[in-house]
Design a protein around this motif. Sequence first.
Motif, PDB file in Angstrom:
ATOM      1  N   VAL A  13      41.245  -0.139   2.304  1.00  0.00           N
ATOM      2  CA  VAL A  13      42.051  -0.082   1.439  1.00  0.00           C
ATOM      3  C   VAL A  13      42.327   0.934  -0.041  1.00  0.00           C
ATOM      4  N   THR A  14      41.798   0.728  -0.487  1.00  0.00           N
ATOM      5  CA  THR A  14      41.403   1.464  -1.816  1.00  0.00           C
ATOM      6  C   THR A  14      40.357   2.370  -1.812  1.00  0.00           C
ATOM      7  N   ILE A  15      39.304   2.784  -2.824  1.00  0.00           N
ATOM      8  CA  ILE A  15      38.125   3.311  -3.574  1.00  0.00           C
ATOM      9  C   ILE A  15      37.577   1.717  -2.787  1.00  0.00           C
ATOM     10  N   LYS A  16      38.235   1.240  -4.626  1.00  0.00           N
ATOM     11  CA  LYS A  16      37.538  -0.344  -4.606  1.00  0.00           C
ATOM     12  C   LYS A  16      37.164  -1.742  -3.696  1.00  0.00           C
ATOM     13  N   ASP A  17      38.801  -1.407  -2.785  1.00  0.00           N
ATOM     14  CA  ASP A  17      39.307  -3.119  -2.337  1.00  0.00           C
ATOM     15  C   ASP A  17      38.921  -2.573  -0.594  1.00  0.00           C
ATOM     16  N   LYS A  26      48.390  -5.515   1.436  1.00  0.00           N
ATOM     17  CA  LYS A  26      49.102  -6.428   2.184  1.00  0.00           C
ATOM     18  C   LYS A  26      49.819  -4.922   2.915  1.00  0.00           C
ATOM     19  N   GLU A  27      49.951  -4.060   2.133  1.00  0.00           N
ATOM     20  CA  GLU A  27      50.628  -2.838   3.119  1.00  0.00           C
ATOM     21  C   GLU A  27      49.229  -2.424   4.260  1.00  0.00           C
ATOM     22  N   ALA A  28      47.978  -2.171   4.009  1.00  0.00           N
ATOM     23  CA  ALA A  28      47.004  -1.605   4.577  1.00  0.00           C
ATOM     24  C   ALA A  28      46.790  -2.909   6.055  1.00  0.00           C
ATOM     25  N   ILE A  29      47.074  -4.387   5.815  1.00  0.00           N
ATOM     26  CA  ILE A  29      46.832  -5.539   6.382  1.00  0.00           C
ATOM     27  C   ILE A  29      48.097  -4.867   8.026  1.00  0.00           C
ATOM     28  N   ARG A  41      49.385  -2.241   8.438  1.00  0.00           N
ATOM     29  CA  ARG A  41      48.785  -0.695   9.442  1.00  0.00           C
ATOM     30  C   ARG A  41      48.051  -1.434  10.190  1.00  0.00           C
ATOM     31  N   LEU A  42      47.146  -1.859  10.133  1.00  0.00           N
ATOM     32  CA  LEU A  42      46.178  -2.624  11.015  1.00  0.00           C
ATOM     33  C   LEU A  42      46.930  -3.388  12.366  1.00  0.00           C
ATOM     34  N   VAL A  43      47.342  -4.965  11.891  1.00  0.00           N
ATOM     35  CA  VAL A  43      48.783  -5.113  12.323  1.00  0.00           C
ATOM     36  C   VAL A  43      49.029  -4.133  13.559  1.00  0.00           C
ATOM     37  N   ILE A  44      49.738  -2.940  13.518  1.00  0.00           N
ATOM     38  CA  ILE A  44      50.357  -2.084  14.328  1.00  0.00           C
ATOM     39  C   ILE A  44      49.382  -1.487  14.779  1.00  0.00           C
ATOM     40  N   PHE A  45      48.523  -1.474  14.582  1.00  0.00           N
ATOM     41  CA  PHE A  45      47.462  -0.449  15.212  1.00  0.00           C
ATOM     42  C   PHE A  45      47.184  -1.618  16.488  1.00  0.00           C
ATOM     43  N   PHE A  46      47.052  -3.120  16.084  1.00  0.00           N
ATOM     44  CA  PHE A  46      46.253  -3.869  17.318  1.00  0.00           C
ATOM     45  C   PHE A  46      47.912  -4.111  18.433  1.00  0.00           C
ATOM     46  N   GLU A  47      49.028  -3.717  17.411  1.00  0.00           N
ATOM     47  CA  GLU A  47      50.633  -3.719  18.271  1.00  0.00           C
ATOM     48  C   GLU A  47      50.927  -2.932  19.310  1.00  0.00           C
ATOM     49  N   THR A  48      50.714  -1.341  18.352  1.00  0.00           N
ATOM     50  CA  THR A  48      50.517  -0.814  19.804  1.00  0.00           C
ATOM     51  C   THR A  48      50.210   0.463  19.585  1.00  0.00           C
ATOM     52  N   GLY A  49      48.614   0.074  19.729  1.00  0.00           N
ATOM     53  CA  GLY A  49      47.297   1.681  20.212  1.00  0.00           C
ATOM     54  C   GLY A  49      47.609   2.047  19.107  1.00  0.00           C
ATOM     55  N   GLN A  50      48.457   2.608  18.165  1.00  0.00           N
ATOM     56  CA  GLN A  50      48.231   4.003  17.046  1.00  0.00           C
ATOM     57  C   GLN A  50      47.778   3.543  16.253  1.00  0.00           C
ATOM     58  N   ARG A  51      46.331   4.716  16.305  1.00  0.00           N
ATOM     59  CA  ARG A  51      45.450   4.152  15.804  1.00  0.00           C
ATOM     60  C   ARG A  51      45.660   4.570  14.067  1.00  0.00           C
ATOM     61  N   PRO A  52      44.909   3.397  13.348  1.00  0.00           N
ATOM     62  CA  PRO A  52      45.067   3.927  11.664  1.00  0.00           C
ATOM     63  C   PRO A  52      45.173   5.025  10.424  1.00  0.00           C
ATOM     64  N   VAL A  53      45.163   5.556  10.587  1.00  0.00           N
ATOM     65  CA  VAL A  53      44.984   7.350   9.997  1.00  0.00           C
ATOM     66  C   VAL A  53      44.546   6.649   8.228  1.00  0.00           C
ATOM     67  N   GLU A  95      41.454 -12.644  12.559  1.00  0.00           N
ATOM     68  CA  GLU A  95      41.386 -14.019  11.340  1.00  0.00           C
ATOM     69  C   GLU A  95      40.840 -13.006   9.513  1.00  0.00           C
ATOM     70  N   PHE A  96      41.916 -12.597   9.326  1.00  0.00           N
ATOM     71  CA  PHE A  96      41.681 -12.115   7.952  1.00  0.00           C
ATOM     72  C   PHE A  96      40.517 -13.533   6.867  1.00  0.00           C
ATOM     73  N   LEU A  97      39.541 -12.758   6.139  1.00  0.00           N
ATOM     74  CA  LEU A  97      38.557 -13.670   5.524  1.00  0.00           C
ATOM     75  C   LEU A  97      38.877 -13.541   4.226  1.00  0.00           C
ATOM     76  N   LEU A  98      38.830 -12.214   3.907  1.00  0.00           N
ATOM     77  CA  LEU A  98      37.565 -12.104   2.032  1.00  0.00           C
ATOM     78  C   LEU A  98      39.268 -10.383   1.741  1.00  0.00           C
ATOM     79  N   ALA A  99      39.326 -10.814   0.212  1.00  0.00           N
ATOM     80  CA  ALA A  99      39.528  -8.743   0.316  1.00  0.00           C
ATOM     81  C   ALA A  99      38.332  -8.663  -0.815  1.00  0.00           C
TER      82      ALA A  99
END
Length: 91
Positions: A58-62, A25-28, A30-42, A74-78
Motif C-alpha cells: 500500500v505504502t512503503i510502510k503498509d 481501502k484504495e489499494a484493496i 484496485r485489487l478487486v478491480i484486478f480480480f474482476e477485470t484482469g487488468q493488472r494493478p500497477v 479473504e483479507f486477513l491483516l493490514a
Amino acid sequence: MQYEEKPGFFRSIKRIPKDRKVKIKEAIHRLVIFFETGQRPVGLGLRQIRNDYWEIRVTIKDRVVFRLSKDKVEFLLAGSHDDIKNFLKNL
C-alpha cells in the motif's frame, strides 16, 4: 469472486491512522478491480508470500495480507513488515 474482511483485518486496521486507512481501502479496491477485470494493478507490488497467502504493498510502510482460494479472497491483516512476519510465524 467473493471478498471477505476477516475480524483480524478489522482489528489490525483499527490502530492505523485515518489517512493511511484511506490508502489501504484504495489499494484493496484496485485489487478487486484486478480480480474482476484482469487488468493488472500497477504499483501494488502484488506477490505471493506463502502457498495461498498473498500481499499487496500500500505504502512503503503498509501491506495487506490476504488468502486467495479458487473463488474467494479473504483479507486477513493490514500492517507493517514486522506485523506480516509475526502473522506468518503464527500460521
